[in-house]
Design a protein around this motif. Structure first.
Motif: not given
Length: 112
Positions: A1-7, A48-51, A56-60
């Protein structure tokens, strides 16, 4: 789980009318789902940007709904995938389903 992500991504499958213009119907289905998702777009893009940042992914790019047609000997199905905010998932699912049914019904009526 990533903080601030509910997607999450949801998927729904619809059987399409026999003999329909499947390309045109697919385009109208994508447009319909895109209109629904537009009401939640800013938050979906932010999450999506938070994910991407956490991975550490480039912008998808922006998360966009998609429709994939599946052809079989007996039918043609449309598999629709779209992003949802989990806090609004039921509402988004209902709106997406309603809009897709409207598109399919209108297409079937126009063909008749």
């Amino acid at each position: 789980q990533i903080a601030g992500v509910n997607l999450a991504w949801h998927e729904v499958t619809f059987g399409l009318p026999t003999g329909a213009d499947y390309g045109a119907l697919k385009d109208k289905m994508v447009e319909a789902v895109t209109r629904v998702i537009a009401d939640y777009r800013d938050d979906i893009v932010r999450q999506t940007r938070e994910i991407e940042k956490a991975a550490s992914a480039s912008e998808a790019g922006d998360p966009q709904p998609s429709v994939q047609l599946r052809f079989s000997a007996s039918s043609v199905d449309a598999i629709v995938r779209y992003p949802v905010q989990l806090s609004h998932a039921a509402e988004i699912d209902e709106r997406v389903s309603r809009e897709l049914l409207n598109v399919i019904s209108a297409h079937a009526s126009a063909a008749a």
